[in-house]
Design a protein around this motif. Structure first.
Motif, PDB file in Angstrom:
ATOM      1  N   GLU A   1       7.691   5.368  -7.034  1.00 37.41           N
ATOM      2  CA  GLU A   1       7.016   6.581  -7.488  1.00 37.41           C
ATOM      3  C   GLU A   1       6.006   7.025  -6.439  1.00 37.41           C
ATOM      4  O   GLU A   1       5.378   6.181  -5.792  1.00 37.41           O
ATOM      5  N   PRO A   2       5.802   8.333  -6.282  1.00 41.30           N
ATOM      6  CA  PRO A   2       4.765   8.789  -5.353  1.00 41.30           C
ATOM      7  C   PRO A   2       3.387   8.451  -5.898  1.00 41.30           C
ATOM      8  O   PRO A   2       3.179   8.457  -7.123  1.00 41.30           O
ATOM      9  N   PRO A   3       2.425   8.136  -5.040  1.00 39.21           N
ATOM     10  CA  PRO A   3       1.106   7.737  -5.521  1.00 39.21           C
ATOM     11  C   PRO A   3       0.295   8.881  -6.098  1.00 39.21           C
ATOM     12  O   PRO A   3      -0.634   8.654  -6.877  1.00 39.21           O
ATOM     13  N   TYR A   4       0.605  10.113  -5.723  1.00 39.09           N
ATOM     14  CA  TYR A   4      -0.075  11.291  -6.277  1.00 39.09           C
ATOM     15  C   TYR A   4       0.799  12.509  -6.042  1.00 39.09           C
ATOM     16  O   TYR A   4       1.828  12.441  -5.362  1.00 39.09           O
ATOM     17  N   ASP A   5       0.395  13.624  -6.633  1.00 43.28           N
ATOM     18  CA  ASP A   5       1.180  14.850  -6.573  1.00 43.28           C
ATOM     19  C   ASP A   5       1.079  15.486  -5.190  1.00 43.28           C
ATOM     20  O   ASP A   5      -0.013  15.739  -4.691  1.00 43.28           O
ATOM     21  N   LEU A   6       2.240  15.715  -4.575  1.00 42.19           N
ATOM     22  CA  LEU A   6       2.305  16.426  -3.301  1.00 42.19           C
ATOM     23  C   LEU A   6       3.469  17.410  -3.355  1.00 42.19           C
ATOM     24  O   LEU A   6       4.240  17.553  -2.410  1.00 42.19           O
TER      25      LEU A   6
ATOM     26  N   PHE B   1       1.581   7.568   1.991  1.00 45.68           N
ATOM     27  CA  PHE B   1       2.166   8.239   0.826  1.00 45.68           C
ATOM     28  C   PHE B   1       3.643   7.882   0.672  1.00 45.68           C
ATOM     29  O   PHE B   1       4.098   7.466  -0.409  1.00 45.68           O
ATOM     30  N   LEU B   2       4.418   8.022   1.763  1.00 43.37           N
ATOM     31  CA  LEU B   2       5.848   7.723   1.686  1.00 43.37           C
ATOM     32  C   LEU B   2       6.108   6.238   1.494  1.00 43.37           C
ATOM     33  O   LEU B   2       7.026   5.847   0.765  1.00 43.37           O
ATOM     34  N   SER B   3       5.322   5.399   2.136  1.00 40.66           N
ATOM     35  CA  SER B   3       5.492   3.959   1.969  1.00 40.66           C
ATOM     36  C   SER B   3       5.269   3.555   0.520  1.00 40.66           C
ATOM     37  O   SER B   3       6.055   2.792  -0.058  1.00 40.66           O
ATOM     38  N   ASP B   4       4.206   4.058  -0.093  1.00 37.13           N
ATOM     39  CA  ASP B   4       3.951   3.743  -1.506  1.00 37.13           C
ATOM     40  C   ASP B   4       5.108   4.208  -2.381  1.00 37.13           C
ATOM     41  O   ASP B   4       5.525   3.511  -3.314  1.00 37.13           O
ATOM     42  N   TRP B   5       5.634   5.383  -2.090  1.00 35.00           N
ATOM     43  CA  TRP B   5       6.728   5.933  -2.882  1.00 35.00           C
ATOM     44  C   TRP B   5       7.981   5.070  -2.728  1.00 35.00           C
ATOM     45  O   TRP B   5       8.657   4.735  -3.707  1.00 35.00           O
TER      46      TRP B   5
END
Length: 578
Positions: free
Chosen positions: A387-392, A378-382
């Protein structure tokens, strides 16, 4: 990039610049290093003050589950398990991953309701999950006493993993893709530069980093304090018990699934030919290591443990013996009592932190092993895509503020630890530590006349009592005591008039000749006429790219001006994985 005068440090060449410096060598920090390097980031450096897995990782029970009572964190769990299934083949490092499945045991009617509620929510995700009968539970876990078992929630693919082996495999993968790991490498200072970068000081030299990530577990407060933050994390004493060989377990042909006895508030799994049992104690019995909040973590603490206290968990031991009778004759060979980190609401703090450019956090993990793989991705993608990959949003590190005092943090950590296996009702409220110092001018007037809710530190009326109402907070999986009164209030506002306390909302004044053009573009709806209120949404109003609810009103005295009242709920669903 290596400078011309780079020297050898700790048996490898020292990098004096980096795209990302990750501070902390537990499973979460090493997972982020692995994912960033695999995604193609060239200069990834991880700094660990002593040795990899020191802290909470090395002594973790290592449970892995697809289950989470919320919606978003299910994705984190899914990505973790899928990574762990393939990591050994990718890196050549054994990870000790067992996947016998898991069963959450319901032994009361309300627990059955809870399982049905969670079955309804699971269809949002591809994770396998089934509501199973007592007969099926007995087939999967033949050592159970079935007298009180009514149903179970079964997750095939769940299980447990060796935390040390997992971290070493992630580290091998990180190095394989080009990340550099230095240990021991204590971070002694963090200095921001005028262009938004960081000078990370260590005894071996300084690294100029484009961004830094605090992934230091129960050292997170101390690292944050270097740049002026008081992160609301606190270590909790968590105990689990390991038995010697149990003949009935040894004779089984297949590994037992992990069970979670929700009424008994414990997990139990097979450990070789014995059993491993870990409880979550009630608020009045569990122990916080609050001295670390006041005085800091003792120097040199890394792979040490606390003194165990079997008497403190005997209530849970007795319930486990009733549910799994073979425990009565099992010999205990080890009691582990170690620190795990809690935030006030039990959820981690993940993402960029407001108040310091390019400072990110991945801290507050009460369940770091199951979160590590998914949070690393998640953090790597962001970081890589912007942008974050999905809502967290429930893990936003900025959900806390100055109202999050140490007494509040301690009170909520006690509540959250004790709430690990309480019934997770929809629209749940938790009352420990409330109210904070965030009370509005009408709070004292309203508190005895309304059921109060909690939003980013503020108390806000949810619904108001009449003499004939069944007052108080009484959650349910069916129609609650507030169903009728809320309908009454909606009818009153639609047909007559009402006053709503919007204290928790953020307020922004937007002024200037192009205000209306900007707002018409930003919002899904068009701007209303002067003195008219509009309810609409906007996209990506924060870096989390979430949809935000807001009210918009033209201010009659200011041409082309608008007042925006924005409210984002940061009160996540209850509970958490085990």
């Amino acid at each position: 990039r290596l400078s011309e005068d780079s020297t050898m440090v700790l048996g490898k060449r020292w990098k004096d610049t980096a795209e990302t410096v990750i501070i902390g060598g537990g499973c979460v920090g090493v997972s982020l290093a692995y994912h960033l390097a695999k995604a193609g980031q060239k200069d990834v450096v991880l700094l660990e003050k002593s040795e990899l897995t020191a802290g909470s990782t090395w002594h973790a029970a290592g449970l892995t589950t697809y289950y989470h009572p919320g919606i978003n964190l299910k994705k984190v769990h899914y990505h973790s398990i899928k990574l762990y299934e393939s990591l050994e083949a990718e890196t050549g490092q054994a990870v000790g991953f067992h996947q016998p499945g898991s069963i959450r045991i319901a032994s009361t009617p309300v627990r059955v309701d809870e399982l049905k509620y969670q079955m309804a929510r699971t269809h949002w995700h591809p994770t396998p999950q089934w509501l199973i009968t007592p007969e099926k539970i007995k087939e999967l876990f033949p050592l159970l006493n079935m007298d009180k078992v009514l149903a179970g929630l079964y997750n095939p693919g769940d299980g447990h993993i060796d935390p040390y082996s997992l971290t070493m495999a992630l580290a091998a993968g990180a190095r394989m893709y080009g990340a550099q790991i230095y240990n021991p490498a204590l971070v002694s200072g963090l200095t921001p530069t005028s262009d938004g970068k960081w000078d990370v000081q260590t005894p071996h030299g300084t690294i100029r980093a484009n961004r830094i990530v605090n992934a230091t577990g129960f050292w997170a407060r101390e690292v944050g304090q270097q740049i002026g933050f008081e992160h609301p994390t606190i270590p909790v004493h968590h105990q689990y018990v390991v038995t010697a060989t149990v003949p009935e377990v040894k004779s089984l042909k297949a590994e037992l699934p992990v069970i979670r006895d929700l009424e008994g508030s414990y997990y139990l799994r097979q450990e070789r030919d014995g059993l491993l049992f870990g409880p979550y104690e009630r608020e009045e019995k569990m122990v916080l290591q609050d001295s670390w909040v006041r005085d800091g973590v003792p120097p040199g603490f890394g792979k040490e443990l606390f003194e165990s206290d079997l008497d403190r968990i005997m209530d849970h031991v007795e319930m486990a013996m009733e549910m799994v009778p073979v425990l009565k004759n099992a010999d205990i060979i080890n009691i582990v009592s170690g620190p795990i980190t809690y935030t006030p609401d039990l959820l981690p703090m993940v993402g960029p932190h407001q108040g310091a450019r390019n400072y990110w956090t991945a801290i507050g993990f009460g369940y770091g092993v199951i979160h590590a793989g998914g949070i690393g991705k998640f953090l790597s993608d962001w970081i890589v895509t912007g942008e974050p990959p999905y809502d967290l949003i429930e893990c936003d590190p900025n959900r806390y503020g100055k109202w999050t005092t140490v007494p509040y943090m301690c009170s909520k950590a006690r509540e959250s630890y004790g709430f690990n296996n309480v019934v997770g009702y929809p629209k749940e409220e938790r009352f420990a530590g409330r109210p904070t110092n965030r009370t509005s001018g009408v709070y004292e007037l309203l508190k005895g006349k309304a059921s109060m809710g909690f939003h980013t530190g503020w108390e806000q009326p949810h619904w108001f009592y009449k003499p004939e109402d069944n007052a108080g907070y009484k959650p349910s999986f069916r129609r609650t005591n507030w169903f009728g009164p809320v309908g009454r209030e909606c009818k009153l506002v639609m047909e007559k008039v009402g006053v709503i306390d919007l204290t928790p909302f953020g307020k922004f004044m937007v002024k200037g000749k192009d205000s209306q053009k900007l707002l018409d573009r930003l919002f899904a709806n068009t701007m209303p006429k002067v003195r008219i209120t509009l309810y609409t949404t906007t996209h990506c109003i924060t870096t989390h790219c979430i949809t935000t609810m807001l009210y918009t009103t033209h201010c009659g005295s200011v041409p082309f001006a608008a007042q925006l009242e924005i409210y984002v709920s940061l009160s996540p669903l209850s509970g958490g994985p085990d």
